[in-house]
Motif scaffolding. Structure first.
Motif, PDB file in Angstrom:
ATOM      1  N   LEU A 166       0.811  -1.207   0.000  1.00 51.40           N
ATOM      2  CA  LEU A 166       0.000   0.000   0.000  1.00 51.40           C
ATOM      3  C   LEU A 166       0.852   1.267   0.000  1.00 51.40           C
ATOM      4  CD1 LEU A 166      -2.837   1.115  -0.017  1.00 51.40           C
ATOM      5  CD2 LEU A 166      -2.895   0.918   2.476  1.00 51.40           C
ATOM      6  N   ALA A 167       1.957   1.258   0.734  1.00 50.64           N
ATOM      7  CA  ALA A 167       2.818   2.444   0.798  1.00 50.64           C
ATOM      8  C   ALA A 167       3.364   2.803  -0.576  1.00 50.64           C
ATOM      9  CB  ALA A 167       3.960   2.208   1.781  1.00 50.64           C
ATOM     10  N   GLU A 168       3.782   1.806  -1.333  1.00 50.68           N
ATOM     11  CA  GLU A 168       4.314   2.055  -2.669  1.00 50.68           C
ATOM     12  C   GLU A 168       3.223   2.585  -3.601  1.00 50.68           C
ATOM     13  OE1 GLU A 168       4.685  -0.647  -0.929  1.00 50.68           O
ATOM     14  OE2 GLU A 168       6.849  -0.941  -0.636  1.00 50.68           O
ATOM     15  N   ALA A 169       2.025   2.032  -3.471  1.00 45.06           N
ATOM     16  CA  ALA A 169       0.919   2.477  -4.323  1.00 45.06           C
ATOM     17  C   ALA A 169       0.562   3.936  -4.041  1.00 45.06           C
ATOM     18  CB  ALA A 169      -0.302   1.587  -4.108  1.00 45.06           C
ATOM     19  N   VAL A 170       0.541   4.302  -2.757  1.00 46.49           N
ATOM     20  CA  VAL A 170       0.232   5.684  -2.380  1.00 46.49           C
ATOM     21  C   VAL A 170       1.277   6.641  -2.943  1.00 46.49           C
ATOM     22  CG1 VAL A 170       0.161   7.279  -0.423  1.00 46.49           C
ATOM     23  CG2 VAL A 170      -1.121   5.142  -0.330  1.00 46.49           C
ATOM     24  N   HIS A 171       2.533   6.274  -2.811  1.00 52.17           N
ATOM     25  CA  HIS A 171       3.596   7.163  -3.294  1.00 52.17           C
ATOM     26  C   HIS A 171       3.538   7.326  -4.814  1.00 52.17           C
ATOM     27  CE1 HIS A 171       7.402   9.249  -3.477  1.00 52.17           C
ATOM     28  NE2 HIS A 171       7.846   8.378  -4.368  1.00 52.17           N
ATOM     29  N   ASP A 172       3.258   6.248  -5.539  1.00 53.87           N
ATOM     30  CA  ASP A 172       3.173   6.335  -6.996  1.00 53.87           C
ATOM     31  C   ASP A 172       2.102   7.332  -7.431  1.00 53.87           C
ATOM     32  OD1 ASP A 172       5.183   4.522  -7.335  1.00 53.87           O
ATOM     33  OD2 ASP A 172       3.871   2.809  -7.718  1.00 53.87           O
ATOM     34  N   VAL A 173       0.944   7.246  -6.785  1.00 56.09           N
ATOM     35  CA  VAL A 173      -0.158   8.126  -7.166  1.00 56.09           C
ATOM     36  C   VAL A 173       0.161   9.576  -6.804  1.00 56.09           C
ATOM     37  CG1 VAL A 173      -2.570   8.693  -6.707  1.00 56.09           C
ATOM     38  CG2 VAL A 173      -1.900   6.325  -7.040  1.00 56.09           C
ATOM     39  N   PHE A 174       0.685   9.796  -5.603  1.00 57.21           N
ATOM     40  CA  PHE A 174       0.993  11.169  -5.185  1.00 57.21           C
ATOM     41  C   PHE A 174       2.051  11.795  -6.090  1.00 57.21           C
ATOM     42  CE2 PHE A 174       3.617  14.118  -2.648  1.00 57.21           C
ATOM     43  CZ  PHE A 174       2.654  15.083  -2.392  1.00 57.21           C
ATOM     44  N   ALA A 175       3.109  11.051  -6.394  1.00 55.54           N
ATOM     45  CA  ALA A 175       4.189  11.592  -7.221  1.00 55.54           C
ATOM     46  C   ALA A 175       3.692  11.915  -8.629  1.00 55.54           C
ATOM     47  CB  ALA A 175       5.347  10.608  -7.276  1.00 55.54           C
ATOM     48  N   THR A 176       2.878  11.035  -9.195  1.00 56.26           N
ATOM     49  CA  THR A 176       2.372  11.259 -10.553  1.00 56.26           C
ATOM     50  C   THR A 176       1.439  12.459 -10.615  1.00 56.26           C
ATOM     51  OG1 THR A 176       2.541   8.900 -11.042  1.00 56.26           O
ATOM     52  CG2 THR A 176       1.129  10.219 -12.474  1.00 56.26           C
ATOM     53  N   LEU A 177       0.510  12.547  -9.659  1.00 61.85           N
ATOM     54  CA  LEU A 177      -0.420  13.671  -9.647  1.00 61.85           C
ATOM     55  C   LEU A 177       0.305  14.999  -9.445  1.00 61.85           C
ATOM     56  CD1 LEU A 177      -3.434  12.280  -7.579  1.00 61.85           C
ATOM     57  CD2 LEU A 177      -3.276  12.589 -10.048  1.00 61.85           C
ATOM     58  N   THR A 178       1.317  15.003  -8.587  1.00 63.10           N
ATOM     59  CA  THR A 178       2.060  16.237  -8.334  1.00 63.10           C
ATOM     60  C   THR A 178       2.797  16.695  -9.584  1.00 63.10           C
ATOM     61  OG1 THR A 178       2.350  15.643  -6.011  1.00 63.10           O
ATOM     62  CG2 THR A 178       3.835  17.307  -6.902  1.00 63.10           C
ATOM     63  N   MET A 179       3.466  15.773 -10.255  1.00 61.04           N
ATOM     64  CA  MET A 179       4.198  16.131 -11.473  1.00 61.04           C
ATOM     65  C   MET A 179       3.251  16.643 -12.562  1.00 61.04           C
ATOM     66  SD  MET A 179       7.047  16.433 -13.037  1.00 61.04           S
ATOM     67  CE  MET A 179       8.220  15.513 -12.015  1.00 61.04           C
ATOM     68  N   LEU A 180       2.069  16.060 -12.645  1.00 60.90           N
ATOM     69  CA  LEU A 180       1.113  16.471 -13.667  1.00 60.90           C
ATOM     70  C   LEU A 180       0.495  17.832 -13.391  1.00 60.90           C
ATOM     71  CD1 LEU A 180      -0.859  13.151 -14.297  1.00 60.90           C
ATOM     72  CD2 LEU A 180       0.620  14.318 -15.926  1.00 60.90           C
ATOM     73  N   SER A 181       0.194  18.109 -12.136  1.00 64.00           N
ATOM     74  CA  SER A 181      -0.676  19.249 -11.840  1.00 64.00           C
ATOM     75  C   SER A 181       0.033  20.499 -11.355  1.00 64.00           C
ATOM     76  CB  SER A 181      -1.719  18.833 -10.790  1.00 64.00           C
ATOM     77  OG  SER A 181      -1.082  18.383  -9.612  1.00 64.00           O
ATOM     78  N   MET A 182       1.235  20.403 -10.783  1.00 60.14           N
ATOM     79  CA  MET A 182       1.876  21.621 -10.295  1.00 60.14           C
ATOM     80  C   MET A 182       2.130  22.641 -11.409  1.00 60.14           C
ATOM     81  SD  MET A 182       5.347  22.294  -8.047  1.00 60.14           S
ATOM     82  CE  MET A 182       4.740  21.553  -6.535  1.00 60.14           C
ATOM     83  N   PRO A 183       2.632  22.234 -12.594  1.00 58.06           N
ATOM     84  CA  PRO A 183       2.788  23.231 -13.662  1.00 58.06           C
ATOM     85  C   PRO A 183       1.471  23.896 -14.049  1.00 58.06           C
ATOM     86  CG  PRO A 183       4.017  21.236 -14.180  1.00 58.06           C
ATOM     87  CD  PRO A 183       3.151  20.914 -13.005  1.00 58.06           C
ATOM     88  N   LEU A 184       0.385  23.117 -14.086  1.00 57.69           N
ATOM     89  CA  LEU A 184      -0.913  23.688 -14.429  1.00 57.69           C
ATOM     90  C   LEU A 184      -1.415  24.623 -13.341  1.00 57.69           C
ATOM     91  CD1 LEU A 184      -2.804  20.664 -16.015  1.00 57.69           C
ATOM     92  CD2 LEU A 184      -1.694  22.569 -17.173  1.00 57.69           C
ATOM     93  N   ALA A 185      -1.144  24.285 -12.072  1.00 57.27           N
ATOM     94  CA  ALA A 185      -1.565  25.151 -10.973  1.00 57.27           C
ATOM     95  C   ALA A 185      -0.874  26.510 -11.062  1.00 57.27           C
ATOM     96  CB  ALA A 185      -1.259  24.481  -9.638  1.00 57.27           C
ATOM     97  N   LEU A 186       0.434  26.505 -11.325  1.00 53.76           N
ATOM     98  CA  LEU A 186       1.158  27.769 -11.484  1.00 53.76           C
ATOM     99  C   LEU A 186       0.642  28.547 -12.694  1.00 53.76           C
ATOM    100  CD1 LEU A 186       3.392  29.682 -10.629  1.00 53.76           C
ATOM    101  CD2 LEU A 186       5.028  28.294 -11.931  1.00 53.76           C
ATOM    102  N   MET A 187       0.324  27.834 -13.762  1.00 57.06           N
ATOM    103  CA  MET A 187      -0.234  28.466 -14.960  1.00 57.06           C
ATOM    104  C   MET A 187      -1.568  29.137 -14.631  1.00 57.06           C
ATOM    105  SD  MET A 187      -0.862  26.637 -18.651  1.00 57.06           S
ATOM    106  CE  MET A 187       0.718  25.798 -18.465  1.00 57.06           C
ATOM    107  N   GLY A 188      -2.415  28.429 -13.872  1.00 57.27           N
ATOM    108  CA  GLY A 188      -3.696  28.993 -13.483  1.00 57.27           C
ATOM    109  C   GLY A 188      -3.548  30.232 -12.618  1.00 57.27           C
ATOM    110  N   PHE A 189      -2.569  30.220 -11.719  1.00 56.03           N
ATOM    111  CA  PHE A 189      -2.326  31.373 -10.861  1.00 56.03           C
ATOM    112  C   PHE A 189      -1.951  32.599 -11.691  1.00 56.03           C
ATOM    113  CE2 PHE A 189       0.145  34.117  -8.081  1.00 56.03           C
ATOM    114  CZ  PHE A 189      -0.602  34.111  -6.913  1.00 56.03           C
ATOM    115  N   ILE A 190      -1.211  32.389 -12.758  1.00 53.74           N
ATOM    116  CA  ILE A 190      -0.757  33.506 -13.589  1.00 53.74           C
ATOM    117  C   ILE A 190      -1.884  34.071 -14.447  1.00 53.74           C
ATOM    118  CG2 ILE A 190       0.796  34.148 -15.476  1.00 53.74           C
ATOM    119  CD1 ILE A 190       2.759  32.037 -14.413  1.00 53.74           C
TER     120      ILE A 190
END
Length: 465
Positions: free
Chosen positions: A274-298
């Protein structure tokens, strides 16, 4: 599969927003926000959270017993809410200071029942891995809701509410047709013994998880209710539009990930991964969405003026400051929704109470003391971001992973986010942001750069399955 269907549905909702903002006023959207807030708060506990237990039993017969129990609880709860509104509905309207809602209180029990049935059917579909059925219902729900809201605008704000009810009805009918009808023998002819047995076996869901869900829903839905009370329905409408446009794509796709990951988490727990599964999902979502979040802020304020009109300029500023809050909600919520799986409802409850307190403090300080809608959003965003960050760190700790690992993931995503948004930053520094053609070209370029950076993790997750 879930993301594709829900994203298509939300594309319809977002595409209709420029039309709806020209057909309905901020006060009309404020009325919808109050209705949606009330429905969201009570809807999350309509089945006392028994629906969350539907995917857990190994045998379909037992899962069907949990589904039947959930429906019985839903019927009883809907009846109680109907009686409460009959006797105390006028007092509720007075407290919220939204007299325009009084004629539409009848819609709350109807919406509650439809929402409850959909949630129950959805978790059976998750159990059976019928993700395609969920995706189809999400699309049908959005399409039918928008058709009613746009075509019926001449009848006033009631059509915003009625459109929502029609969308829920279509979703329920579609889900029954595609995901439940073939398994109907698993739900019928349940004995009292079977119902009582599963009610006792999964009693932590109503006893503990119910309060967790109520706190979570209240944290999301109380702000527009309090804003309407303190700052007026128009302010609630501005808040609601910004939240709708910015959060719905993130929230719905995040819910799609959560639904798929919930089923995966059940299996991962049995396999002690379960720990590995949680980390995979968190890391993938963060990489996908942080650039878009900064774009939205701008770009959020400029996008709102162009798309929705000058009357909604304030909503664009609100959307800008919602971005950090919704980013953390998007990346944290799916991978930390494992507490029912590991039977740690108490931890989830503490987190949701913290989010509720953050929302109430934000509205009380920003709306009640400062008297400004924008400051209200900023305070809520900052406080909620810290709560989500604490939540993911604590989740890693509970799973015996390195507690600071999520912070490392966030730090590694910052350079990608900065590089992705360099074209936009240059555009604003050079003073060409008002040129619509150049703005569109540069925004497209930033999205292309983001896509190139994110292609690898996306393909990895798709391959993982």
């Amino acid at each position: 599969m879930l993301a594709s269907g829900t994203a298509a549905g939300q594309a319809i909702v977002i595409a209709s927003s420029p039309i709806l903002t020209r057909l309905y006023s901020p006060e009309d959207f404020g009325l919808l926000a109050v209705f949606g807030g009330l429905l969201g708060i009570i809807g999350v506990i309509a089945s006392l959270r028994y629906q969350l237990a539907i995917p857990l039993p190994e045998a379909d017969r037992e899962g069907g017993s949990v589904l039947a129990l959930s429906l019985l609880v839903l019927l009883g709860f809907t009846g109680l809410i109907s009686l409460a509104l009959f006797f105390f509905g006028s007092e509720l309207v007075y407290v919220l200071d939204v007299p325009a809602l009084a004629p539409f209180l009848w819609a709350l029990p109807v919406g509650l029942f439809l929402l409850g049935v959909y949630q129950i059917g959805q978790y059976w579909a998750i159990r059976k891995r019928e993700f395609g059925a969920i995706a189809k219902t999400s699309f049908n729900q959005s399409l039918s809701m928008v058709i009613v809201q746009v075509s019926g605008f001449a009848f006033g704000p009631i059509m915003l509410i009625f459109g929502r009810l029609v969308g829920q009805s279509v979703a329920v009918i579609s889900l029954i047709r595609w995901a439940l009808w073939a398994d109907r023998d698993q739900f019928r002819d349940k004995s009292r013994t079977e119902i009582v047995e599963v009610a006792g076996r999964y009693r932590n869901f109503p006893l503990i998880s119910t309060w967790t869900g109520l706190a979570s829903s209240a944290g999301s839905n109380i702000p527009p209710l309090l804003i309407a009370t303190l700052l007026g329905a128009g302010s609630a409408g501005l808040f609601a539009l910004a939240f709708r446009v910015l959060s719905q794509p993130m929230a719905v796709i995040g819910q799609a990930v959560s639904d798929a990951f919930y089923q995966r988490a059940v299996i991962a727990k049995r396999e002690d991964s379960l720990a590995e599964a949680v980390h995979d999902v968190f890391a993938t979502l963060t990489m996908l969405s942080m650039p878009l979040a900064l774009m939205g802020f701008i770009v959020a304020p400029d996008i709102f003026i162009v798309v929705f009109g000058s009357d909604w300029e304030v909503a664009g500023e609100i959307a800008r400051w919602m971005t950090p809050w919704l980013f953390f909600q998007f990346v944290v919520s799916p991978c930390t929704g494992i507490f029912p799986v590991i039977d740690r409802h108490d931890i989830a409850f503490r987190f949701q109470i913290s989010l509720l307190v953050a929302s109430i403090l934000g509205v009380v300080i920003g709306g009640g003391m400062i008297g400004d809608l924008l400051w209200t959003v900023i305070i809520i965003s900052v406080l909620s971001s810290f709560v989500y960050l604490w939540r993911v760190v604590a989740t890693y700790h509970v799973l015996r992973s390195k507690a600071l690992l999520p912070l490392s993931v966030l730090c590694r995503s910052i350079p990608v986010s900065i590089v992705t948004n360099v074209p936009l930053v240059f555009l604003y520094v050079a003073g060409y942001s008002s040129n619509i053609l150049m703005f569109s070209v540069v925004l497209t370029l930033s999205l292309v750069v983001w896509g190139l950076f994110c292609l690898k993790p996306v393909l990895r997750e798709v391959k993982r399955g």
